[in-house]
Structures are given as structure tokens and as C-alpha cells.
Design an enzyme around this catalytic site. Structure first.
Site, PDB file in Angstrom:
ATOM      1  N   THR A 149       0.821  -1.212   0.000  1.00  0.00           N
ATOM      2  CA  THR A 149       0.000   0.000   0.000  1.00  0.00           C
ATOM      3  C   THR A 149       0.857   1.264   0.000  1.00  0.00           C
ATOM      4  OG1 THR A 149      -1.846  -1.091   1.103  1.00  0.00           O
ATOM      5  CG2 THR A 149      -1.741   1.302   1.298  1.00  0.00           C
ATOM      6  N   SER A 165      -7.000  -0.938  -6.715  1.00  0.00           N
ATOM      7  CA  SER A 165      -6.612  -1.179  -5.330  1.00  0.00           C
ATOM      8  C   SER A 165      -5.120  -1.465  -5.354  1.00  0.00           C
ATOM      9  CB  SER A 165      -7.373  -2.388  -4.765  1.00  0.00           C
ATOM     10  OG  SER A 165      -6.742  -2.892  -3.604  1.00  0.00           O
ATOM     11  N   THR A 166      -4.471  -1.300  -4.215  1.00  0.00           N
ATOM     12  CA  THR A 166      -3.080  -1.761  -4.130  1.00  0.00           C
ATOM     13  C   THR A 166      -2.984  -3.211  -4.575  1.00  0.00           C
ATOM     14  OG1 THR A 166      -2.466  -0.230  -2.352  1.00  0.00           O
ATOM     15  CG2 THR A 166      -1.187  -2.255  -2.524  1.00  0.00           C
ATOM     16  N   ASN A 167      -4.044  -3.975  -4.284  1.00  0.00           N
ATOM     17  CA  ASN A 167      -3.986  -5.425  -4.477  1.00  0.00           C
ATOM     18  C   ASN A 167      -4.038  -5.864  -5.926  1.00  0.00           C
ATOM     19  OD1 ASN A 167      -4.079  -5.190  -1.749  1.00  0.00           O
ATOM     20  ND2 ASN A 167      -6.133  -6.038  -1.508  1.00  0.00           N
ATOM     21  N   THR A 213      36.352 -36.988 -14.355  1.00  0.00           N
ATOM     22  CA  THR A 213      35.130 -37.291 -13.614  1.00  0.00           C
ATOM     23  C   THR A 213      35.521 -37.571 -12.178  1.00  0.00           C
ATOM     24  OG1 THR A 213      35.281 -39.659 -14.156  1.00  0.00           O
ATOM     25  CG2 THR A 213      33.987 -38.270 -15.641  1.00  0.00           C
ATOM     26  N   SER A 215      47.280 -10.864  -2.987  1.00  0.00           N
ATOM     27  CA  SER A 215      47.626 -11.040  -1.581  1.00  0.00           C
ATOM     28  C   SER A 215      48.341  -9.815  -1.060  1.00  0.00           C
ATOM     29  CB  SER A 215      48.517 -12.274  -1.406  1.00  0.00           C
ATOM     30  OG  SER A 215      48.997 -12.368  -0.078  1.00  0.00           O
ATOM     31  N   SER A 216      48.125  -9.563   0.220  1.00  0.00           N
ATOM     32  CA  SER A 216      48.844  -8.480   0.888  1.00  0.00           C
ATOM     33  C   SER A 216      50.172  -8.962   1.451  1.00  0.00           C
ATOM     34  CB  SER A 216      47.982  -7.913   2.021  1.00  0.00           C
ATOM     35  OG  SER A 216      47.734  -8.939   2.981  1.00  0.00           O
ATOM     36  N   LYS A 271      51.138 -13.372  -6.279  1.00  0.00           N
ATOM     37  CA  LYS A 271      49.924 -14.178  -6.243  1.00  0.00           C
ATOM     38  C   LYS A 271      48.785 -13.414  -6.923  1.00  0.00           C
ATOM     39  CE  LYS A 271      47.382 -17.149  -3.011  1.00  0.00           C
ATOM     40  NZ  LYS A 271      45.983 -16.805  -3.285  1.00  0.00           N
TER      41      LYS A 271
END
Length: 477
Positions: free
Chosen positions: A101, A140-142, A187, A318-319, A324
Site C-alpha cells: 500500500t 486497489s493496491t492489491n 570425472t 595477496s597483501s 599471487k
């Protein structure tokens, strides 16, 4: 700041004259501090609301229920919203009580006030153009809210399909590029039989293509709408001819084949289409996440993993570890897919929680479907442009793994026989030597024969071996 006084069931409230929304929107803004994500973040939904309101105004005018000057003002306001203007006035949280609504009234009030200015009146002078009496006439909202949701979903699913076509095309292009790259198929993460990288990437394109069709099918589910249902589907307060007329007007305004449900009471309470759409999104996410898992595996290493393909280096990984580089694009797509899969549960429970003639939880359904589609669209386009398009193959590495794999024995089985092949496989496993060398050493095949057999084109498709090959099989050593 100048203000105007507006009134509703609860009482009077001052509204800034800068605002095109009114008192009911303002109350919803006070009541629902839930996600911090407002309607303004979903422009397609706002545009869809405007299209629904415009279609209703056109139908009401044709039925003699709405004066021409009011119809023109409403249509002008809706066109402004459709053009992308005034979206910042849609301030209600996406998740809200009241079955939508607040969203419906946000649209009604904004359209009314834009229309009032078009007519030469000040905002809030609703005696000339009223949010409920005029903009919401015969609705209506509905029925207005779920119809707008379906109009928006139709467009969003179309957008998702476009992004899926992009990623499908990216995989198909790479497949053509990799047609001469022989590699080992696997697989259960174990060596299986040879294939080409083309076949592997072509499969991804086919998988995505299948899901493009599933999205198209899901898109058809939202074509059925319940405009004219008003409160619960009985059509109370609507003209007897309104339902059919508003259907044609909505088709005209949207350019889409929306149709009225056969039973409006059923259509007003049944949210099964959203559950099915969410299920299709979950299917797409599940398969796309699987593909991203494969890309991360195939590019793993580079020295200690599969290292069959190289993903574009997008950022340092990477830090602490120099050099990497991580598969950040597939990783982010994985996370989007997990979110979509989890969201499916929320949508399912929101649909199940509906009671009697209305499901009040459609705002949660709308929020999650829009979020899922937006994230998937962005993720798939990112995967295509920032990852798949830049993938390269390590052709020599792929061939090396084939020649050193025990799985090569399977390709030789029709020529060596099962017993001889088992002997070769066992010795290769125990010694670490290649199948190729052992076959030559034992004299099972001449080098020219073996080289012919393991040519890529001879190992990656069915072949009629016939009796001649069977008769050449040497006895077990």
C-alpha cells in the site's frame, strides 16, 4: 523551508513543498526503516507503476469516469516518470508492511502532485486531482501493485537474458579459439578420457543457452495480471467494462502482451509464478556457479595446480604473498549465485505465508526478485568481459597431462584389449612412467600406430573400430 499541511486517516502532517510525495508516503518513511533501500533504487519498478497508472487513467477516461483534463494530467505525470524523472521522490523502503500500500500511495501522490503542477495548481491541492479518487480510480493496491511488479519482472527477465546471451557468446567464441587444444577430461576429479578445450567451453555455452530458454518461459508467467480485481478479485468499485479495457490499455502503454487472468480472485492471492521464477533463477545460479568452480580449478596453480587455462590477472591477490593472483571474477560470481540460491528460500516462504484472499508479503518477493536479477545481470556481464573474453590456454601443459595420464589407457583399450590396458595402467601408476612409453616398450603398438591413435581428432569422438582392430590385439604379456 515552506511546507503544506496534508491530512489522512491518522491526522494532519506537514510536508515540505519540495516533495512531490504526500502524507501517506511520509508516514511510511517514518514507519519502515528496514533495508535502507528505497523504491528509487529500482527504476524499472517505478516506470512499471507509472505505466499501470497511465493505463488505468486511459481506461477510466474512455469509460467516462475521469475528466479529460485529469486524464491528461495523470498521463503527463506518468510519462515524466517513464522518462526517468522524479524517481528521487520514491522514498519508501522496499520491504514494508501493508502488502505494498505504501508503494502504491507513493506512486499515487507523486503522480497527483506532478499532475497538479501541470494543471497550474500547487502541490497538495488535491481537490483538483486526488491521489485516491483520481490516480487510484478503479484500482486497489492489491491489483495495481502486483501488476506493476509483473510488468517490471517482464522487463528485468528480458535484461537478464541479454546478459546471459553475452556470457554464452563469450564461451562460444573461446570454444572456437580452443578447437585444437587436446586435454584430459575428468570425472570425480580423477582423470577420465581425452577431450578438447573447445568441447569443454562449448558445453558451458550450451548449458547457458538452455537456461536462456528457461528464462524466456518464466517471462511468460508474468504476462498474466489481475488489473480490475481491486480488493480481492471481485472487482468491487470498478466499472463492468474496466477489466477488459484496462488490459488493452496496458498492452498499448507497455507494448507487451499482458493478459487478464481468467479468475481474478485466484490471481489476486496466488503467487506461484514468483516461486517458479525464483526457482529458475536458482537453477541459473546453480549452473553458473558450477561453471565458475570449473574455471577456478582449470586455472589453479599455476605451478602446483591444473594450470590448463589462464584467467586474466585483474588485481594483486595477496597483501603478503608477492606475485599471487586470484580468480576474483569467478569468485564474485560464485558469491552472487550463493545469494540468489539463498534468496529462493525467502521468496518461497513469503509465497507460502499468504493467507486467504491476499498475500501481504509481495514486497519481500519483489525486493528479492529484483535484487537477484540485478546482481545476476551485473555478475554475468562482468564474468564475460573481465574474465572469459581474456582466457588463454596452456596448450603444451594440456597435452602433457594427456600423455602422462593413466586415462590415456581408455583411448587405447579398443586396440590393446582390457587385460593389456589394465597391465599398462597398473605399471604406469606404480612406476610413474607414461602410458605412451610403456605401450611402446611392451610392443603392444608401433610408434606410428600409437601416434595415430592419440591424435586429438581420433580421441574425442565416437569411432567404429570394427573387427580388424579387434584382431590386432596382442595376447596378455
Amino acid at each position: 523551508m515552506s511546507t503544506r499541511l496534508e491530512h489522512d486517516l491518522i491526522g494532519d502532517k506537514e510536508i515540505s513543498n519540495d516533495c512531490y510525495y504526500g502524507v501517506q508516503t511520509a508516514r511510511a518513511m517514518e514507519n519502515f526503516h528496514i533495508t535502507g533501500v528505497t523504491l528509487s533504487k529500482f527504476p524499472t519498478f517505478i516506470i512499471s507503476l507509472a505505466k499501470v497508472k497511465k493505463a488505468a487513467a486511459l481506461a477510466n477516461f474512455e469509460l467516462g469516469l475521469l475528466a479529460e483534463k485529469k486524464k491528461n494530467a495523470i498521463c503527463h505525470a506518468c510519462d515524466e516518470l517513464i522518462a526517468g524523472r522524479y524517481h528521487d521522490q520514491f522514498m519508501v523502503d522496499m520491504i514494508q508492511g501493508g502488502a505494498g500500500t505504501s508503494t502504491n500511495m507513493n506512486a499515487n501522490e507523486v503522480i497527483a502532485n506532478i499532475g497538479l503542477e501541470f494543471m497550474g495548481f500547487a502541490k497538495g491541492e488535491y481537490k483538483h486531482l486526488h491521489p485516491n479518487n483520481d490516480v487510484n480510480l478503479s484500482q486497489s493496491t492489491n491489483d495495481a501493485y502486483p501488476t506493476a511488479l509483473r510488468v517490471a519482472l517482464y522487463e528485468k527477465l528480458g535484461e537478464l537474458n541479454e546478459s546471459m546471451a553475452i556470457i554464452k557468446g563469450a564461451f562460444a567464441k573461446k570454444a572456437t579459439e580452443f578447437k585444437d587444444v587436446i586435454k584430459m577430461g575428468r570425472t570425480q576429479l580423477q582423470d577420465a578420457v581425452p577431450m578438447t578445450l573447445e568441447q569443454e567451453f562449448r558445453t558451458y555455452a550450451v548449458m547457458i543457452g538452455e537456461d536462456i530458454e528457461r528464462i524466456r518461459e518464466a517471462q511468460q508467467l508474468v504476462r498474466e495480471m489481475n488489473m480490475g480485481a481491486t480488493a480481492i478479485g471481485t472487482g468491487i468499485n470498478a466499472h463492468p467494462e474496466y477489466t477488459k479495457l484496462v488490459e488493452s490499455k496496458l498492452q498499448e502503454v507497455t507494448g507487451r502482451p499482458f493478459v487478464t487472468a481468467g479468475d481474478l480472485i485466484e490471481a489476486t492471492q496466488d503467487t506461484g509464478a514468483y516461486v517458479q521464477i525464483s526457482g529458475v533463477l536458482k537453477r541459473v545460479a546453480t549452473k553458473m556457479s558450477k561453471i565458475c568452480n570449473d574455471l577456478r580449478l582449470l586455472s589453479s596453480g599455476p605451478r602446483t595446480g591444473f594450470n590448463e587455462i589462464n584467467l586474466p590477472a585483474m588485481q594483486p591477490g595477496s597483501s603478503i604473498m608477492p606475485g599471487k593472483v586470484n580468480p576474483v571474477i569467478p569468485e564474485v560470481v560464485n558469491q552472487v549465485c550463493y545469494q540468489v540460491i539463498g534468496t529462493d528460500v525467502a521468496i518461497t516462504m513469503a509465497s507460502e505465508g499468504g493467507q486467504l484472499q491476499l498475500n501481504v508479503f509481495e514486497p519481500l518477493i519483489a525486493y528479492n526478485l529484483f535484487n537477484s536479477i540485478n546482481m545476476m545481470k551485473n555478475a554475468f556481464e562482468t564474468l564475460a568481459t573481465s574474465c572469459v573474453c581474456g582466457i588463454t590456454a596452456n596448450k603444451e601443459r594440456c597435452l602433457e597431462l594427456v600423455l602422462n595420464s593413466i586415462g590415456l589407457v581408455t583411448a587405447l583399450n579398443p586396440y590393446l584389449g582390457y587385460e593389456n590396458s589394465t597391465i599398462v595402467a597398473k605399471e604406469a601408476l606404480q612406476s610413474g612412467r607414461s602410458v605412451y612409453d610403456i605401450v611402446l616398450e611392451k610392443g603392444f603398438l608401433e610408434k606410428e600406430q600409437l601416434d595415430e591413435i592419440i591424435k586429438p581428432e581420433n580421441m574425442i569422438r565416437p569411432k567404429n573400430y570394427g573387427l580388424s582392430e579387434k584382431h590386432k590385439i596382442k595376447p596378455v604379456v
